[in-house]
Design a protein around this motif. Structure first.
Motif, short mmCIF file in Angstrom:
data_model
loop_
_atom_site.label_atom_id
_atom_site.label_comp_id
_atom_site.label_asym_id
_atom_site.label_seq_id
_atom_site.Cartn_x
_atom_site.Cartn_y
_atom_site.Cartn_z
N ALA A 147 13.71 -18.84 -37.35
CA ALA A 147 14.56 -18.38 -36.24
C ALA A 147 13.67 -17.86 -35.13
CB ALA A 147 15.52 -17.30 -36.71
N HIS A 148 14.14 -18.00 -33.90
CA HIS A 148 13.37 -17.59 -32.73
C HIS A 148 14.32 -17.04 -31.68
CE1 HIS A 148 9.82 -17.96 -29.98
NE2 HIS A 148 10.77 -18.02 -29.05
N PHE A 149 13.94 -15.89 -31.09
CA PHE A 149 14.73 -15.27 -30.03
C PHE A 149 13.78 -14.86 -28.91
CE2 PHE A 149 16.32 -11.43 -27.94
CZ PHE A 149 17.59 -11.83 -27.56
N GLU A 150 14.15 -15.18 -27.66
CA GLU A 150 13.29 -14.78 -26.55
C GLU A 150 14.11 -14.38 -25.33
OE1 GLU A 150 11.80 -18.47 -23.89
OE2 GLU A 150 10.91 -18.41 -25.91
N LEU A 151 13.51 -13.50 -24.53
CA LEU A 151 14.08 -13.04 -23.27
C LEU A 151 13.05 -13.20 -22.17
CD1 LEU A 151 15.83 -9.66 -24.26
CD2 LEU A 151 16.99 -11.74 -23.48
N ARG A 152 13.52 -13.56 -20.96
CA ARG A 152 12.64 -13.70 -19.81
C ARG A 152 13.30 -13.05 -18.60
NH1 ARG A 152 8.92 -18.69 -19.82
NH2 ARG A 152 8.68 -19.18 -22.02
N GLN A 153 12.55 -12.24 -17.88
CA GLN A 153 13.04 -11.56 -16.69
C GLN A 153 12.30 -12.07 -15.46
OE1 GLN A 153 15.45 -8.93 -16.04
NE2 GLN A 153 14.94 -9.61 -13.97
N GLY A 154 13.05 -12.55 -14.46
CA GLY A 154 12.43 -12.97 -13.21
C GLY A 154 11.91 -11.77 -12.44
N VAL A 155 10.66 -11.84 -11.97
CA VAL A 155 10.05 -10.72 -11.26
C VAL A 155 9.64 -11.07 -9.84
CG1 VAL A 155 9.29 -9.53 -13.34
CG2 VAL A 155 7.78 -11.22 -12.27
N ASP A 156 9.48 -12.36 -9.54
CA ASP A 156 9.08 -12.73 -8.19
C ASP A 156 9.41 -14.20 -7.96
OD1 ASP A 156 7.83 -12.38 -5.63
OD2 ASP A 156 6.10 -13.48 -6.41
N GLY A 157 10.32 -14.46 -7.00
CA GLY A 157 10.64 -15.85 -6.70
C GLY A 157 12.12 -16.07 -6.47
N GLY A 158 12.62 -17.20 -6.96
CA GLY A 158 13.97 -17.65 -6.66
C GLY A 158 15.08 -16.92 -7.37
N ASP A 199 16.04 -13.11 -9.77
CA ASP A 199 15.58 -11.85 -10.33
C ASP A 199 16.42 -11.47 -11.54
OD1 ASP A 199 17.96 -11.23 -9.11
OD2 ASP A 199 17.17 -9.58 -7.89
N GLY A 200 16.89 -12.50 -12.26
CA GLY A 200 17.78 -12.29 -13.38
C GLY A 200 17.08 -12.31 -14.73
N LEU A 201 17.87 -12.02 -15.76
CA LEU A 201 17.43 -12.02 -17.15
C LEU A 201 18.11 -13.18 -17.87
CD1 LEU A 201 15.94 -10.36 -19.46
CD2 LEU A 201 18.18 -9.30 -19.87
N HIS A 202 17.34 -13.95 -18.62
CA HIS A 202 17.92 -15.05 -19.39
C HIS A 202 17.12 -15.24 -20.67
CE1 HIS A 202 14.95 -18.35 -18.43
NE2 HIS A 202 14.62 -17.44 -17.53
N GLY A 203 17.67 -16.00 -21.57
CA GLY A 203 16.96 -16.23 -22.83
C GLY A 203 17.70 -17.20 -23.71
N GLU A 204 17.20 -17.33 -24.93
CA GLU A 204 17.81 -18.23 -25.90
C GLU A 204 17.53 -17.76 -27.32
OE1 GLU A 204 16.18 -22.15 -25.42
OE2 GLU A 204 14.48 -21.73 -26.73
#
Length: 272
Positions: free
Chosen positions: A140-151, A153-158
């Protein structure tokens, strides 16, 4: 959006079982470089119903069992123990162009004109983290990514899970993985890609829409890996997603595309 089409492809390159199957030295021994080339068929943007088939090159660098760098970004594993892994991610979301040029790598399909009038979504630097767990054939794998600079500035993951196994075909071992997955995003992330403002509606002909956060898709992925030699392997994958929630209901998807998304490809990997 291009990056979301690319990420599942990259995720299937260099399966955890691949190094063991090919008889490579333990990853603790140092640097490994994997050069990959293949053919991929995928929607031209997430939510599209038109497909493109392209030649897809990639290079993945691994150092021991801690550090990995590829088009997905850089991942550093900080914690390893009892089947668990956790670490940090520095990545890049490639964004989306409203009127992309036909790629030199495209071998069939056309550059989409469905999004003209919506404007570009610039590429975004992202930081995040992941947690992974393996127990026997299950992973199993869980990840989160937060936009910090660019198009965005949201949080997404899978989140995804797999059952992994092996069978033999024509005297060759075949390693496989299959399992479900979901993706999600907050208001800021989904708005960047699936909102349609009044001005964008007038320019594009797509109805106005305000996307909120939530579960963006659910689906199923499967992959196989066949070691051809100590350094070379053949990898194939197919990936299905059903767009749902505010993303699936977006006027971009409903009026110009489809909630059903399929990606498939075949790659040849060489590791040294």
């Amino acid at each position: 959006m291009k990056s979301r089409s690319i990420l599942p492809i990259i995720a299937f390159i260099g399966l955890p079982s691949a190094a063991l199957a090919q008889g490579h030295a333990d990853q603790d021994s140092g640097l490994q470089v994997t050069i990959s080339g293949g053919i991929v068929s995928a929607p031209s943007f997430v939510g599209d119903d038109d497909y493109q088939t392209s030649i897809f090159p990639n290079v993945t660098l691994r150092y021991g069992d801690r550090l990995e760098a590829s088009l997905r970004g850089i991942e550093y594993t900080a914690i390893i123990g009892d089947g668990w892994k956790a670490g940090g991610i520095l990545g890049y979301d490639f964004g989306r162009e409203e009127a992309p040029d036909a790629s030199d790598f495209m071998i069939s399909g056309e550059a989409s004109t469905d999004l003209i009038g919506l404007g570009d979504v610039d590429g975004t630097i992202e930081i995040g983290g992941f947690v992974a767990y393996e127990a026997g054939p299950f992973a199993a794998h869980f990840e989160l990514r937060q936009g910090v600079d660019g198009g965005h500035d949201g949080l997404h993951g899978e989140a995804r899970a797999q059952y992994r196994g092996r069978f033999d075909a024509m005297a060759l071992p075949v390693f496989f993985g299959v399992g479900p997955k979901i993706s999600f995003g907050d208001d800021a992330y989904n708005s960047a890609y699936f909102d349609v403002s009044a001005a964008q509606s007038a320019a594009s002909g797509i109805s106005e829409y305000d996307a909120g956060g939530g579960i963006n898709s659910y689906g199923l992925g499967a992959n196989v890996m066949v070691p051809l030699s100590a350094q070379t392997s053949l990898i194939g994958f197919v990936d299905y997603e059903q767009l749902t929630g505010d993303v699936g209901n977006s006027s971009i998807v409903q009026e110009r595309g489809s909630q059903d998304q399929v990606r498939a490809g075949v790659f040849l990997n060489y590791t040294f």
